[in-house]
Design a protein around this motif. Structure first.
Motif, PDB file in Angstrom:
ATOM      1  N   PRO A 105      36.564  31.803  36.539  1.00  0.00           N
ATOM      2  CA  PRO A 105      35.960  32.807  35.638  1.00  0.00           C
ATOM      3  C   PRO A 105      36.992  33.739  35.011  1.00  0.00           C
ATOM      4  O   PRO A 105      36.936  34.023  33.814  1.00  0.00           O
ATOM      5  N   LYS A 106      37.952  34.203  35.795  1.00  0.00           N
ATOM      6  CA  LYS A 106      38.934  35.141  35.230  1.00  0.00           C
ATOM      7  C   LYS A 106      39.870  34.431  34.248  1.00  0.00           C
ATOM      8  O   LYS A 106      40.157  34.964  33.155  1.00  0.00           O
ATOM      9  N   ALA A 107      40.321  33.240  34.612  1.00  0.00           N
ATOM     10  CA  ALA A 107      41.221  32.509  33.698  1.00  0.00           C
ATOM     11  C   ALA A 107      40.503  32.222  32.378  1.00  0.00           C
ATOM     12  O   ALA A 107      41.082  32.343  31.293  1.00  0.00           O
ATOM     13  N   MET A 108      39.225  31.881  32.484  1.00  0.00           N
ATOM     14  CA  MET A 108      38.431  31.593  31.289  1.00  0.00           C
ATOM     15  C   MET A 108      38.312  32.854  30.415  1.00  0.00           C
ATOM     16  O   MET A 108      38.448  32.790  29.191  1.00  0.00           O
ATOM     17  N   MET A 109      38.103  33.985  31.054  1.00  0.00           N
ATOM     18  CA  MET A 109      38.008  35.264  30.325  1.00  0.00           C
ATOM     19  C   MET A 109      39.329  35.535  29.588  1.00  0.00           C
ATOM     20  O   MET A 109      39.337  35.922  28.422  1.00  0.00           O
ATOM     21  N   VAL A 110      40.448  35.287  30.260  1.00  0.00           N
ATOM     22  CA  VAL A 110      41.755  35.529  29.633  1.00  0.00           C
ATOM     23  C   VAL A 110      41.956  34.600  28.433  1.00  0.00           C
ATOM     24  O   VAL A 110      42.367  35.048  27.353  1.00  0.00           O
TER      25      VAL A 110
END
Ligand SMILES: Cc1cc2nc3c(=O)[nH]c(=O)nc-3n(C[C@H](O)[C@H](O)[C@H](O)COP(=O)(O)OP(=O)(O)OC[C@H]3O[C@@H](n4cnc5c(N)ncnc54)[C@H](O)[C@@H]3O)c2cc1C
Length: 392
Positions: A341-346
């Motif tokens: 989720p965080k990598a996707m947000m970045v």
């Protein structure tokens, strides 16, 4: 696989790719007892590339792995943070001040990529790296994984990690081809022989003009790294590095500060040009006992300066998950859940941010700058907290 205790995991782990992601992951897994080997396509490891910014999230991982101080000593700590200005050097955004540092828990460090790779190699031990070993494909057979190299050699392990960058051969072996997405900007980078001194030291500066940007970062006492982007169609090329340099000096000569002097002080052979690509986030990062790390899993445009930092976070998450979970399958599922989720947000935010930062229209640029100046600090601090928090 040898016997595992709850805190030490004696898996054999093969990692494809000797970039920031591969090396940090090797260090993280070695520290919990894994027998790690990194396979690199390049025949020799040379200090290539320009500079890179390691943001607080990456620096905190380096701290937990025990070598943040070495990275700080061999790079340049941005004690005054990062300032974004317009072409007249009027501040649009000031980042990395004391309040943010307190929330982030670390400072950003700018460092030469080759030196960072050397630090990581020293921490890992060069005996763990095999160069001249391009991965052709990988396969899973029951509990074991086999790496097939272009030279016909094969290597079997419990776990295989593809840290082989945006064009990952490991990813191609696991999943269908992922089309790359052009970010709409081309980018030049270089390292100048320029001592930032007291006046320009301790701070990174990004100057925004219409459709062009120039970022300047001291990386040690005698050198500065710079990058410059331009809104452009992909596939453009310069006649040669000398003409690229002349064009950039001319373009930024009126931006003031040390911009033109830094560009002038850049050896032409250090100038690299590259169109910026990412890919739309993929759903799965692993299959069986094979998983992806860094750009192979979530290549991003560099607009947030987070691609390498996210690879470093992957390494940290893998250490946590492999150590905690009873089986590798559980560990890889936990890793994907923890990080995706965080990598996707970045990836998504960086792509959108690039579109806004690269606006050409003067009116839209003016409105953007006003909007950024007026955004309440609390909003920015909330974003910083999310971006710089580590998986736990
Ligand atoms: C202009 C620009 C500026 C950037 N600035 C920043 C920044 O300031 N901060 C930041 O955090 N990130 C930044 N990034 C992003 C960052 O460079 C990447 O996200 C990061 O390098 C990814 O690391 P990696 O280890 O996953 O992949 P890579 O660095 O791509 O490393 C992959 C390695 O695998 C090897 N390899 C490839 N194929 C094979 C194969 N088949 N077999 C074996 N080995 C193979 C390659 O030779 C390489 O050594 C920037 C990117 C660009 C383009």
């Amino acid at each position: 696989m040898s016997e595992n205790t709850s805190s030490q995991k004696a898996y054999t782990v093969h990692i494809v790719g000797c970039g920031i992601g591969g090396l940090t992951t090797a260090i993280a897994l070695k520290q919990i007892g894994c027998d790690v080997k990194v396979f690199e396509a390049a025949p020799v490891l040379k200090p290539v590339g320009a500079g890179i910014l390691m943001a607080p999230n990456a620096m905190k991982v380096f701290g937990r792995l025990g070598f943040a101080e070495t990275v700080k000593e061999r790079g340049h700590v941005l004690t005054r943070g990062l300032r974004v200005t317009n072409a007249q050097r009027r501040t649009i955004q000031q980042m990395g001040g004391p309040e943010e540092r307190a929330i982030a828990g670390e400072t950003s460090v700018a460092i030469h990529r080759g030196i960072l790779q050397q630090v990581l190699l020293e921490v890992l031990g060069e005996e763990h790296v095999l160069t001249g070993k391009p991965c052709k494909h990988v396969e899973q057979d029951g509990e074991r994984v086999t790496l097939h190299c272009e030279d016909g050699s094969t290597y079997t392990s419990d776990l295989l990690l593809g840290a082989d960058g945006i064009h990952s051969a490991v990813r191609r072996s696991l999943f269908s081809e992922v089309p790359l997405r052009y970010g709409g900007e081309t980018c030049w980078r270089g390292v100048a022989e320029f001592a930032a001194g007291e006046e320009w030291g301790g701070e990174g500066v990004e100057m925004w003009g219409g459709g062009v940007r120039l970022g300047l970062f001291p990386i040690n006492d005698t050198q500065c790294y710079w990058f410059s982007t331009e809104t452009a169609a992909s596939g453009g090329a310069d006649v040669d590095a000398a003409s690229a340099k002349r064009m950039l000096v001319e373009r930024f000569k009126d931006f003031g500060g040390p911009a033109a002097a830094i560009l002038e002080a850049t050896p032409e052979e250090s100038i690299i040009r590259r169109d910026l690509f990412d890919f739309v986030p993929i759903d799965k990062w692993y299959k069986g006992h094979i998983a992806l790390v860094g750009d192979a899993a979530h290549a991003t445009t560099p607009n947030m300066g987070q691609g390498g930092c996210q690879a470093v976070e992957d390494a940290w998450a893998l250490q946590l998950c492999v150590q905690r979970e009873a089986t590798l399958s559980q560990a890889l599922e936990a890793y994907e859940q923890m990080r995706r989720p965080k990598a996707m947000m970045v990836v998504n935010n960086s792509y959108s941010f690039g579109k806004v930062a690269q606006l050409r229209n003067p009116l839209l640029c003016w409105l953007r700058n006003i909007f950024l100046r007026m955004t309440p600090k609390s909003v920015y601090l909330k974003q910083i907290k999310t971006l710089y928090s580590l998986p736990s």
